[in-house]
Design a protein around this motif. Structure first.
Motif, PDB file in Angstrom:
ATOM      1  N   GLY A  46      16.285-123.945  15.681  1.00  0.00           N
ATOM      2  CA  GLY A  46      15.626-123.808  17.041  1.00  0.00           C
ATOM      3  C   GLY A  46      14.985-122.430  17.414  1.00  0.00           C
ATOM      4  O   GLY A  46      15.146-121.881  18.348  1.00  0.00           O
ATOM      5  N   ASP A  51      13.791-116.384  20.215  1.00  0.00           N
ATOM      6  CA  ASP A  51      15.278-116.441  19.929  1.00  0.00           C
ATOM      7  C   ASP A  51      15.284-117.347  18.865  1.00  0.00           C
ATOM      8  O   ASP A  51      14.578-118.405  18.615  1.00  0.00           O
ATOM      9  CB  ASP A  51      15.873-117.193  21.202  1.00  0.00           C
ATOM     10  N   GLU A  53      18.550-119.557  17.058  1.00  0.00           N
ATOM     11  CA  GLU A  53      20.013-120.049  17.146  1.00  0.00           C
ATOM     12  C   GLU A  53      20.624-119.986  15.644  1.00  0.00           C
ATOM     13  O   GLU A  53      20.072-120.324  14.710  1.00  0.00           O
ATOM     14  CB  GLU A  53      20.211-121.683  17.600  1.00  0.00           C
ATOM     15  N   SER A  55      23.995-120.725  13.485  1.00  0.00           N
ATOM     16  CA  SER A  55      25.683-120.945  13.389  1.00  0.00           C
ATOM     17  C   SER A  55      26.180-120.522  12.153  1.00  0.00           C
ATOM     18  O   SER A  55      25.627-120.539  11.173  1.00  0.00           O
ATOM     19  CB  SER A  55      25.510-122.504  13.124  1.00  0.00           C
ATOM     20  N   THR A  86      21.133-116.355  19.124  1.00  0.00           N
ATOM     21  CA  THR A  86      22.085-116.929  19.909  1.00  0.00           C
ATOM     22  C   THR A  86      22.945-117.501  18.755  1.00  0.00           C
ATOM     23  O   THR A  86      22.520-118.396  17.835  1.00  0.00           O
ATOM     24  CB  THR A  86      21.462-118.435  20.452  1.00  0.00           C
ATOM     25  N   LEU A  88      26.569-119.602  17.443  1.00  0.00           N
ATOM     26  CA  LEU A  88      27.529-120.443  17.571  1.00  0.00           C
ATOM     27  C   LEU A  88      28.397-120.230  16.495  1.00  0.00           C
ATOM     28  O   LEU A  88      28.029-120.034  15.473  1.00  0.00           O
ATOM     29  CB  LEU A  88      26.810-121.657  17.673  1.00  0.00           C
ATOM     30  N   VAL A 123      29.500-119.412  22.259  1.00  0.00           N
ATOM     31  CA  VAL A 123      28.175-118.658  22.131  1.00  0.00           C
ATOM     32  C   VAL A 123      28.370-117.282  22.424  1.00  0.00           C
ATOM     33  O   VAL A 123      28.743-116.769  23.230  1.00  0.00           O
ATOM     34  CB  VAL A 123      27.387-119.496  23.215  1.00  0.00           C
ATOM     35  N   GLY A 125      25.471-113.952  22.349  1.00  0.00           N
ATOM     36  CA  GLY A 125      24.124-113.290  22.251  1.00  0.00           C
ATOM     37  C   GLY A 125      23.852-111.982  21.617  1.00  0.00           C
ATOM     38  O   GLY A 125      24.762-111.207  22.176  1.00  0.00           O
TER      39      GLY A 125
END
Length: 137
Positions: A46, A51, A53, A55, A86, A88, A123, A125
């Motif tokens: 992403g 940014d 993402e 995981s 970001t 997760l 979530v 940041g």
């Protein structure tokens, strides 16, 4: 004990299997192996330019080595030039939840019923300027 950082599709699949999610094609990963066995990892997808993402999954007993954390920050903030990550992680991933604030992470929310097993995702940041100086390469 020998630590290595692995990349490639096996690393993406290891994290996906631990979290119970499918990542989009083109996702990249950094995974941590202890004596040849994967024990933790971060999948990046992403990418928006500002940014990325991330995981994160880990074995229950994992203590994240500094070199791995440095590599995550170097990839996101250095190589990709992101302003933020970001992150997760599952609400059950205590190791990641515990270390996140030490990495400058701020809890920004929860994605309910995010994982295949019905678990929620937290979530976080992390802004480039909040990433610890000692973790920049």
């Amino acid at each position: 004990m020998t630590w290595t950082i692995e990349t490639g599709e096996p690393a993406v699949q290891w994290v996906a299997g631990r979290l119970g999610v499918a990542f989009p094609q083109g996702a990249t990963a950094l995974a941590l192996a202890r004596d040849g066995e994967l024990v933790g990892g971060a999948v990046f997808c992403g990418f928006t330019g500002r940014d990325i993402e991330v995981s994160v999954a880990a074995c229950r007993t994992l203590a994240w080595p500094r070199a791995f954390l440095v590599r995550v920050g170097t990839y996101a903030f250095g190589e990709l030039g992101c302003a933020r990550m970001t992150m997760l992680t599952s609400t059950s991933n205590r190791a990641v939840i515990r270390i996140a604030p030490r990495l400058g992470a701020v809890r920004e929310g929860r994605k309910r019923n995010y994982y295949d097993d019905g678990a929620d995702a937290l979530v976080f940041g992390i802004l480039r300027e909040d990433w610890p100086d000692g973790f920049n390469a």
